[in-house]
Write a protein that holds these residues in place. Structure first.
Motif, PDB file in Angstrom:
ATOM      1  N   UNK A   1      -1.239  18.592   9.596  1.00 62.54           N
ATOM      2  CA  UNK A   1      -2.444  18.232   8.849  1.00 62.54           C
ATOM      3  C   UNK A   1      -2.276  16.808   8.334  1.00 62.54           C
ATOM      4  N   UNK A   2      -3.370  16.063   8.302  1.00 61.56           N
ATOM      5  CA  UNK A   2      -3.397  14.723   7.728  1.00 61.56           C
ATOM      6  C   UNK A   2      -4.205  14.790   6.439  1.00 61.56           C
ATOM      7  N   UNK A   3      -3.673  14.240   5.358  1.00 58.80           N
ATOM      8  CA  UNK A   3      -4.396  14.285   4.093  1.00 58.80           C
ATOM      9  C   UNK A   3      -3.868  13.265   3.107  1.00 58.80           C
ATOM     10  N   UNK A   4      -4.607  13.094   2.024  1.00 54.11           N
ATOM     11  CA  UNK A   4      -4.186  12.206   0.947  1.00 54.11           C
ATOM     12  C   UNK A   4      -3.738  13.084  -0.213  1.00 54.11           C
ATOM     13  N   UNK A   5      -2.435  13.263  -0.357  1.00 61.77           N
ATOM     14  CA  UNK A   5      -1.881  14.207  -1.308  1.00 61.77           C
ATOM     15  C   UNK A   5      -1.323  13.528  -2.554  1.00 61.77           C
ATOM     16  N   UNK A   6      -1.472  12.213  -2.622  1.00 63.50           N
ATOM     17  CA  UNK A   6      -0.987  11.467  -3.788  1.00 63.50           C
ATOM     18  C   UNK A   6      -1.913  10.284  -4.029  1.00 63.50           C
ATOM     19  N   UNK A   7      -1.803   9.696  -5.188  1.00 66.09           N
ATOM     20  CA  UNK A   7      -2.633   8.539  -5.502  1.00 66.09           C
ATOM     21  C   UNK A   7      -2.000   7.278  -4.911  1.00 66.09           C
TER      22      UNK A   7
ATOM     23  N   UNK B   1      -2.453   4.306  -1.567  1.00 70.81           N
ATOM     24  CA  UNK B   1      -3.516   3.728  -0.728  1.00 70.81           C
ATOM     25  C   UNK B   1      -3.577   4.349   0.660  1.00 70.81           C
ATOM     26  N   UNK B   2      -2.451   4.862   1.130  1.00 66.16           N
ATOM     27  CA  UNK B   2      -2.419   5.443   2.471  1.00 66.16           C
ATOM     28  C   UNK B   2      -2.251   6.959   2.394  1.00 66.16           C
ATOM     29  N   UNK B   3      -2.468   7.612   3.515  1.00 68.16           N
ATOM     30  CA  UNK B   3      -2.430   9.068   3.568  1.00 68.16           C
ATOM     31  C   UNK B   3      -1.130   9.545   4.196  1.00 68.16           C
ATOM     32  N   UNK B   4      -0.957  10.849   4.198  1.00 68.83           N
ATOM     33  CA  UNK B   4       0.286  11.421   4.692  1.00 68.83           C
ATOM     34  C   UNK B   4      -0.001  12.385   5.849  1.00 68.83           C
TER      35      UNK B   4
END
Length: 199
Positions: free
Chosen positions: A159-165, A167-170
């Motif tokens: 899965x690709x998502x933004x799990x932290x504040x 600028x880039x996603x994980x």
């Protein structure tokens, strides 16, 4: 039903995984379809012995003004053709930066390593540059040498998502067969951060 698409050979598993995004940034989403048990043939259409059996293929279908067309289908294949590696068992897509093309993550849960650790699996990350087919930009396994082992099934889920504040996603990838703290098959997930140029 607008269209129907099928796999190319018996027991290919076409449609086992799906991911969509506008990979080539032309305004139409493109579709990646996993066929993790598709046999890989050579340039002459032959599959000799077990060298290509169930290697797996991802069918990449570009979106267009007319929708998804079979004439726009191309194959994404593993650089190393190994029998039973199940390339494309899992797929995930998404942007890892606010600008730039989305990435396509391809799970290969039965991929062999360099011969030391059997078949721990791995994740291949692809990204397109304009209208070209997405090219390999990264290969991911567990974070330190020797941590992988046969049967980890790395890349079995993605899965690709933004799990932290940030600028880039994980990109998160699972290894459900991995041992943890001496417990065999406990399973684990790895979170790979994109630093603007690579994972």
């Amino acid at each position: 039903i607008l269209n129907t698409f099928g796999g190319p050979d018996t027991d290919a598993g076409f449609g086992s995984s799906l991911a969509a995004a506008d990979f080539d940034l032309d305004g139409c989403d493109d579709l990646a379809v996993g066929a993790p048990r598709q046999d890989l043939q050579d340039l002459f259409g032959n599959c000799v012995g077990d060298t290509c059996s169930d290697a797996g293929v991802v069918h990449y279908m570009r979106g267009s003004a007319q929708g998804l067309l079979d004439t726009l289908r191309v194959f994404l294949e593993p650089p190393d053709r190994t029998f039973n590696m199940h390339y494309g068992e899992a797929l995930a897509a998404g942007k890892v930066t606010n600008s730039g093309a989305p990435v396509l993550a391809i799970g290969i849960p039965n991929s062999p390593d360099d011969g030391l650790f059997g078949r721990p699996g791995r994740v291949e990350v692809r990204q397109a540059n304009g209208p070209s087919v997405p090219q390999v930009v990264a290969t991911l396994q567990v974070g330190y040498p020797g941590a992988e082992s046969d049967g980890d099934e790395q890349g079995a889920a993605l899965v690709v998502g933004r799990f932290a504040q940030l600028p880039d996603r994980q990109l998160v990838y699972a290894a459900p067969g991995s041992a943890v703290a001496g417990t065999n098959g406990a399973g684990r997930i790895e979170v790979a951060n994109y630093d603007g140029t690579s994972f």
